[in-house]
Design an enzyme around this catalytic site. Structure first.
Site, PDB file in Angstrom:
ATOM      1  N   ARG A 186       0.821  -1.211   0.000  1.00 55.72           N
ATOM      2  CA  ARG A 186       0.000   0.000   0.000  1.00 55.72           C
ATOM      3  C   ARG A 186       0.853   1.259   0.000  1.00 55.72           C
ATOM      4  NH1 ARG A 186      -4.669  -0.380   4.184  1.00 55.72           N
ATOM      5  NH2 ARG A 186      -2.939   0.286   5.463  1.00 55.72           N
ATOM      6  N   LYS A 236       2.646 -17.304   8.757  1.00 53.91           N
ATOM      7  CA  LYS A 236       1.769 -17.519   9.905  1.00 53.91           C
ATOM      8  C   LYS A 236       1.133 -16.200  10.336  1.00 53.91           C
ATOM      9  CE  LYS A 236       4.416 -16.453  13.717  1.00 53.91           C
ATOM     10  NZ  LYS A 236       4.415 -16.354  15.068  1.00 53.91           N
ATOM     11  N   ASP A 250       7.252 -22.039   8.252  1.00 54.67           N
ATOM     12  CA  ASP A 250       7.483 -22.026   9.694  1.00 54.67           C
ATOM     13  C   ASP A 250       8.984 -21.908   9.833  1.00 54.67           C
ATOM     14  OD1 ASP A 250       8.203 -22.918  12.326  1.00 54.67           O
ATOM     15  OD2 ASP A 250       6.131 -23.584  12.539  1.00 54.67           O
ATOM     16  N   HIS A 251       9.459 -20.731  10.239  1.00 58.56           N
ATOM     17  CA  HIS A 251      10.904 -20.501  10.133  1.00 58.56           C
ATOM     18  C   HIS A 251      11.714 -21.440  11.026  1.00 58.56           C
ATOM     19  CE1 HIS A 251      10.407 -17.857  13.639  1.00 58.56           C
ATOM     20  NE2 HIS A 251      11.713 -17.918  13.792  1.00 58.56           N
ATOM     21  N   LYS A 263      15.646 -23.699  10.428  1.00 61.08           N
ATOM     22  CA  LYS A 263      16.858 -23.575  11.256  1.00 61.08           C
ATOM     23  C   LYS A 263      17.731 -24.809  11.064  1.00 61.08           C
ATOM     24  CE  LYS A 263      14.713 -20.703  14.802  1.00 61.08           C
ATOM     25  NZ  LYS A 263      15.430 -19.449  14.861  1.00 61.08           N
ATOM     26  N   ASP A 314       1.543 -18.208  19.469  1.00 63.03           N
ATOM     27  CA  ASP A 314       2.679 -17.567  18.816  1.00 63.03           C
ATOM     28  C   ASP A 314       3.871 -18.520  18.645  1.00 63.03           C
ATOM     29  OD1 ASP A 314       3.899 -15.075  17.865  1.00 63.03           O
ATOM     30  OD2 ASP A 314       5.167 -15.187  19.644  1.00 63.03           O
ATOM     31  N   HIS A 319       5.815 -23.481  15.916  1.00 58.74           N
ATOM     32  CA  HIS A 319       7.246 -23.802  15.944  1.00 58.74           C
ATOM     33  C   HIS A 319       7.569 -25.002  16.824  1.00 58.74           C
ATOM     34  CE1 HIS A 319       7.386 -19.987  14.057  1.00 58.74           C
ATOM     35  NE2 HIS A 319       7.458 -19.237  15.122  1.00 58.74           N
ATOM     36  N   LYS A 352       8.655 -15.305  27.172  1.00 60.23           N
ATOM     37  CA  LYS A 352       9.363 -14.049  26.943  1.00 60.23           C
ATOM     38  C   LYS A 352       9.897 -13.565  28.293  1.00 60.23           C
ATOM     39  CE  LYS A 352       7.316 -12.983  22.687  1.00 60.23           C
ATOM     40  NZ  LYS A 352       8.175 -13.179  21.538  1.00 60.23           N
TER      41      LYS A 352
END
Ligand code: BG6
Length: 511
Positions: free
Chosen positions: A47, A156, A185-186, A190, A243, A248, A348
């Site tokens: 945008r 995601k 899915d990163h 890995k 999350d 993951h 976290k």
């Protein structure tokens, strides 16, 4: 290494953060390693009002910021960004897709890409439907047999719960075949996650032990030392379970728990991981409190610095009950894993950033050298360190030199960094290349995503409906609620603590 066929990568949401931070830097690294096709272009759509020149300049700056290397050769950066194009677009406007196709046709004939496209949806999920419809509207959704291919990468979240995940799959399947869809899915990109497959299936040593006969329990930790930062608004609607855990970490469980596939190719590998997800023993809604611990960080002081509590973060309501920490105990009900508990936690504002899987082997059936000291209870552990300091660590017992037979636990340690001169690609780099090569092995399949949601859904429902489920406050800089230790009903069983709590104050409390 194989180079993909000529193609164009079209990024929806190209003015966003992911493009700057991960996609363009990753593609640039592929370019420098000569792994992009000879004929290649990146076509950004967004945008934000930009043109080719301003898009190129902003990506030049992104490369300098996010490709962590001193003395980047400017001529490489310039040669790479010459392949970038941009169109300002309202994604819901069907006519704009016709304009897009017209320009893409031009670029395709200039670059000789033969009509091959990867479409990357780096946008909020509410736009996935309009994008796939737009692509169908300009007839860019279907492969042309024997001539050209079209692939769709989806970012995601793949839904918000089971119902919305099913809806999303239906939306995608309206215009694309499952074989064309690459759900990224990163974690699967890995290196160390992939290495689990090699470690398990290229060594004869561990696989015979990889089952309920020798393994006491499996532990997976994904700890982050930072809080939600400026993402509070998004995060509060999501939380640690959605999350990190649903996607993951369950994918990591899939890699650890799967049976050996017959072949190393996408269908065979993904058929095995889905069997794991389908074997997860459902946690009944009324027992969620027993198997799942929910936590939220509270303010504290870490290394002399005050750290905000989650509820004080920007965009987070004062009475938020969102989990910034979750610990789950569950079982994989199949022949290999019957009775072996899996403990998975993520959070976290924990003391450090570390992601690791720990295989805790059973103790010897008889303690020949007397009662083991406390540190030796957990002696045979295999620690697969996913990040940082990627590597594999084996803990086992040795005799302490000297008289008598005193037993000590020692480490046998391998670090990826010991392989000097080996380039470790970033997750996005690896996954983008795989998609261009048409290899979906490290991408999540639609049925697997639904199976993971099926497991997670009752937990979310219980959290929504059962007011008695506690949210434990943990001071930022600690290893999360102490209640998470109570998930272990194994003598001496506990989480591994790669480092100590760092909080100097702050209280564990019930929120
Ligand atoms: C993302 C989550 O998918 O993964 C973030 O949305 C999280 O909240 C991140 O921080 C963790 O990824 P990594 O690669 O840093 O472990």
């Amino acid at each position: 290494m194989e180079r993909p066929e000529n193609c164009i990568l079209v990024i929806f949401g190209a003015s966003g953060d992911l493009t700057r931070r991960k996609l363009v830097p990753g593609l640039f690294n592929l370019y420098r390693r000569n792994l992009l096709p000879e004929g290649f272009a990146i076509y950004g759509l967004g945008r934000t009002e930009l043109d080719d020149t301003s898009f190129r300049e902003s990506m030049r700056e992104a490369i300098h910021t996010f490709v962590k290397e001193e003395n980047l050769a400017e001529k490489d950066v310039s040669a790479f960004i010459d392949n970038l194009y941009y169109q300002t677009m309202n994604i819901r406007d069907l006519d704009a897709y016709i304009e897009m196709k017209r320009r893409l046709d031009d670029i395709s004939s200039q670059k000789n890409t033969g009509g091959n496209y990867v479409f990357y949806m780096s946008t909020p999920p509410r736009l996935f439907g309009p994008i796939t419809e737009g692509l169908a509207h300009c007839k860019m959704n279907e492969d042309i047999a024997g001539e050209s291919w079209r692939r769709l990468i989806v970012e995601k979240p793949f839904g918000y719960d089971l119902e919305t995940a099913r809806e999303l799959n239906e939306t995608l399947h309206k215009n694309f075949q499952e074989e064309q869809i690459y759900r990224i899915d990163h974690y699967l990109g890995k290196e160390t996650v992939q290495n689990m497959l090699v470690f398990r299936f290229a060594n004869g040593l561990f696989e015979p032990l990889w089952n309920r006969n020798y393994i006491e329990y499996v532990e997976i930790t994904s700890a982050e030392s930072i809080g939600v930062g400026s993402r509070g608004g998004y995060y509060d609607g999501s939380g640690a379970l959605r999350d990190m855990f649903q996607n993951h970490l369950l994918q990591v469980v899939g890699m650890i728990a799967m049976e050996p596939p017959a072949k190393f190719e996408a269908t065979a590998v993904r058929n095995e991981t889905i069997k794991v997800f389908n074997s997860l023993r459902p946690i009944p809604e009324n027992e969620v409190g027993k198997y799942v611990i929910k936590g939220q960080y509270t303010e504290s002081k870490v290394r002399g610095e005050a750290v905000k509590g989650y509820r004080d973060e920007e965009g987070v309501p004062d009475d938020s009950k969102t989990a910034t920490y979750v610990a789950v105990k569950f079982f994989v009900d199949n022949w290999r894993w019957g009775g072996v508990p899996f403990f998975v936690r993520t959070g976290k504002c924990l003391p450090t950033r570390v992601t690791e899987a720990v295989i805790h082997f059973k103790q010897t059936p008889h303690q020949l050298f007397g009662k083991p000291s406390e540190e030796c209870y957990q002696c045979n552990q295999l620690i697969i360190r996913i990040q940082p300091d990627e590597g594999i660590l084996m803990k086992f017992n040795m005799k302490l030199p000297g008289s008598g037979f005193e037993v000590r636990t020692v480490n046998m340690d391998f670090h990826y960094s010991d392989l000097s001169n080996v380039y470790v690609p970033q997750a996005y780099e690896r996954l983008l290349l795989d998609c261009m090569l048409g290899d979906a092995t490290l991408y999540a399949r639609g049925d697997a995503v639904e199976a993971c949601w099926e497991f997670v859904d009752p937990i979310l429902k219980a959290w929504e409906n059962d007011g008695d489920i506690k949210v434990y406050g943990y001071p930022a800089g600690t290893w999360g609620p102490t209640a998470a230790r109570e998930l272990f009903d194994i003598p001496e069983g506990d989480w591994r603590y790669p480092c100590k709590n760092l909080a100097e104050d702050g209280e564990y409390c019930e929120l």
